[in-house]
Scaffold this active site. Structure first.
Site, PDB file in Angstrom:
ATOM      1  N   GLY A 190      -3.840  -2.401   6.408  1.00 36.61           N
ATOM      2  CA  GLY A 190      -4.721  -1.268   6.096  1.00 36.61           C
ATOM      3  C   GLY A 190      -5.016  -1.210   4.609  1.00 36.61           C
ATOM      4  N   ARG A 224      -2.209  -5.078  -5.038  1.00 38.63           N
ATOM      5  CA  ARG A 224      -3.030  -4.654  -6.185  1.00 38.63           C
ATOM      6  C   ARG A 224      -3.064  -5.745  -7.253  1.00 38.63           C
ATOM      7  NH1 ARG A 224      -1.402  -0.495  -3.291  1.00 38.63           N
ATOM      8  NH2 ARG A 224      -2.327   1.569  -3.487  1.00 38.63           N
ATOM      9  N   ARG A 227       3.364   5.966  14.696  1.00 39.93           N
ATOM     10  CA  ARG A 227       4.793   5.891  14.351  1.00 39.93           C
ATOM     11  C   ARG A 227       5.577   7.115  14.793  1.00 39.93           C
ATOM     12  NH1 ARG A 227       4.337   2.785   8.491  1.00 39.93           N
ATOM     13  NH2 ARG A 227       4.069   0.723   9.426  1.00 39.93           N
ATOM     14  N   ASP A 251       6.151   5.752   4.491  1.00 40.47           N
ATOM     15  CA  ASP A 251       6.475   4.546   5.263  1.00 40.47           C
ATOM     16  C   ASP A 251       7.942   4.504   5.680  1.00 40.47           C
ATOM     17  OD1 ASP A 251       3.875   3.664   5.091  1.00 40.47           O
ATOM     18  OD2 ASP A 251       4.224   2.459   3.304  1.00 40.47           O
ATOM     19  N   GLN A 291      -4.418   4.712  -0.387  1.00 42.75           N
ATOM     20  CA  GLN A 291      -5.408   3.691  -0.035  1.00 42.75           C
ATOM     21  C   GLN A 291      -6.813   4.199  -0.306  1.00 42.75           C
ATOM     22  OE1 GLN A 291      -4.591   2.499   3.997  1.00 42.75           O
ATOM     23  NE2 GLN A 291      -2.679   1.497   3.443  1.00 42.75           N
TER      24      GLN A 291
END
Ligand code: S3P
Length: 435
Positions: free
Chosen positions: A101, A26, A352, A321, A176
């Protein structure tokens, strides 16, 4: 590349984490179309950083790397020369977001607002990840976007500009998608509002506020109006997503004490600390301070007796994550751990859920795959064997942590994937295990 991990008799030392990947991306992206020059230091290392730098340079932004005293201390610093709201240039070549991503989706939000033609693409993993989630709202705002798979997959071709604000009610909490739409909203007529089902990471909102954008947050809803941004210096805090591997390793290992310095502990990101503490991990959070609109702290973790835990609902975006390495910790905990509402894990850099279940099952864990998560019945001995990274940085590192607490030797196939977010990971692992 194969990497061999041995059960370590002791795990000890201090770790300086690479800069937070979400904040770093960012910082580069938003300063690229701000007014003025920003100095950005302690940027994340690795391939994802290269991806965002490549995309922004492709849009005509001058970003110079300097080695001197940065905001956060000695080291590398990037000087981003903002081109202002109307200053980005039509890219000559397709922009390559690599494995990232975040870069692909946030940059697509920016491209949707630019009065020119552009193409954005990425590596094999990125080309299989869903892009409809940004294409749909950005089209509603007025952008023309086309892609493979019936306009659902990259490469994407974008002809942007002339946007009008929308209200987007998200079905799934995704920072996102939220950030992509908010970035487009900075260039749109009228208001753009994103309503989240649960709060996802809020780094975009914090940085936009610090840059003087017209942005307001109320509960789970965020509204932006057309705004010029003022460049802002950023010294990215250490990445909590990288710290998570050491937190889990320290808590699981029978003879460990690790100190993690200057880690970002923004509440929308720090779920891994809460979950591990709920499991019984001895983690202390010290010297909590605010640095440029983000909370940072020093973390200390010691060997702990862990119990199973239930993870679902609004906790999921706060640990999204970190779930693979939490599953590793759960495999040595007493009792069962249930992870639900986490179907998003299937569309990350790899599937995942499948990758974590496969790796831990090979090591001997009692683990069951569910459509939206997994169930781990902890307490079995783990025995070293060969496991795959599935080309995914977080799976490579989660399996390395499993290797540290497995008997014998564990080989991680595709270990080079760690370099996407944490190129120094294997060296730190070796240093901490020598202690
Ligand atoms: C990110 C948001 C998360 C996370 C990813 C980084 C970001 O994805 O998994 O690693 O920087 O905004 P979603 O927001 O799509 O869940």
């Amino acid at each position: 590349m194969k990497h061999l991990v041995r059960a370590a008799p002791r795990l000890a030392g201090a770790v300086e984490l690479p800069g937070d990947k979400s904040i770093s991306q960012r910082a580069v992206l938003l300063n690229s179309f701000a007014n003025g020059t920003a100095h950005v230091s302690n940027l994340c290392e690795g391939d994802d950083r290269a991806s965002i730098l490549r995309c922004m340079r492709g849009l005509g932004v001058e970003i110079e790397e300097r080695r001197d005293c940065g905001v956060g201390g000695a080291g590398e610093r990037f000087e981003v020369r903002g081109r202002g709201m109307g200053g980005l240039l039509e890219p000559v070549q397709p922009l390559d977001a690599g494995n990232s991503g975040t870069a692909a989706r946030l940059v697509t939000g920016l491209l949707a607002a630019q009065p020119f033609f552009s193409v954005i693409t990425g590596d094999e993993s990125l080309l299989s990840r869903p892009m409809g989630r940004v294409i749909q709202p950005l089209r509603r705002m007025g952008a023309e976007i086309m892609g493979r798979g019936g306009d659902s997959l990259a490469p994407l071709a974008v002809r942007g500009g002339g946007l009008t604000g929308i209200e987007l009610t998200q079905q799934v909490a995704s920072a996102q998608v939220k950030s992509s739409v908010l970035i487009a909203g900075l260039f749109a007529d009228g208001e753009t509002t994103v309503i989240q089902p649960a709060k996802s990471r809020d780094h975009t909102e914090r940085m936009l506020s610090a840059m003087g954008a017209d942005i307001s947050v109320s509960g789970h809803s965020v509204t932006v109006r057309r705004s010029e941004l003022a460049a802002v210096d950023v010294a990215a805090p250490g990445d909590i997503s990288g710290a998570a591997f050491w937190l889990a390793a320290g808590a699981m290992h029978p003879n460990a004490e690790l100190r993690l310095n200057r880690v970002g502990v923004n509440a929308t990101r720090a779920g891994v600390i809460d979950v591990l503490q709920q499991m019984g991990a001895r983690i202390s959070v010290e010297n909590v301070r605010e640095e440029r609109a983000e909370l940072v702290a020093d973390l200390v973790v010691e060997s702990s007796a862990l119990q199973g835990v239930e993870i679902g609902g609004s906790m999921v975006p706060r640990v999204v994550d970190e779930l693979p390495v939490i599953a590793v910790a759960a495999s040595l905990a007493s009792g069962a751990t249930v992870i639900r509402d986490a179907a998003e894990l299937r569309v990350k850099e790899s599937d995942r859920i499948a990758a974590t279940v496969d790796g831990l099952a090979r090591l001997g864990a009692d683990i069951e795959e569910r459509e939206d998560g997994m169930v781990i019945r902890g307490g079995r001995r783990l025995l070293g064997t060969t496991v795959s990274s599935y080309g995914d940085h977080r799976i490579a590192m989660a399996m390395a942590v499993a290797g540290l607490v497995s008997e014998g030797e564990t080989t991680i196939d595709g270990a080079e994937a760690a370099a996407v977010s944490y190129p120094g990971f294997w060296d730190v692992l070796a240093r901490l295990s020598e202690a």
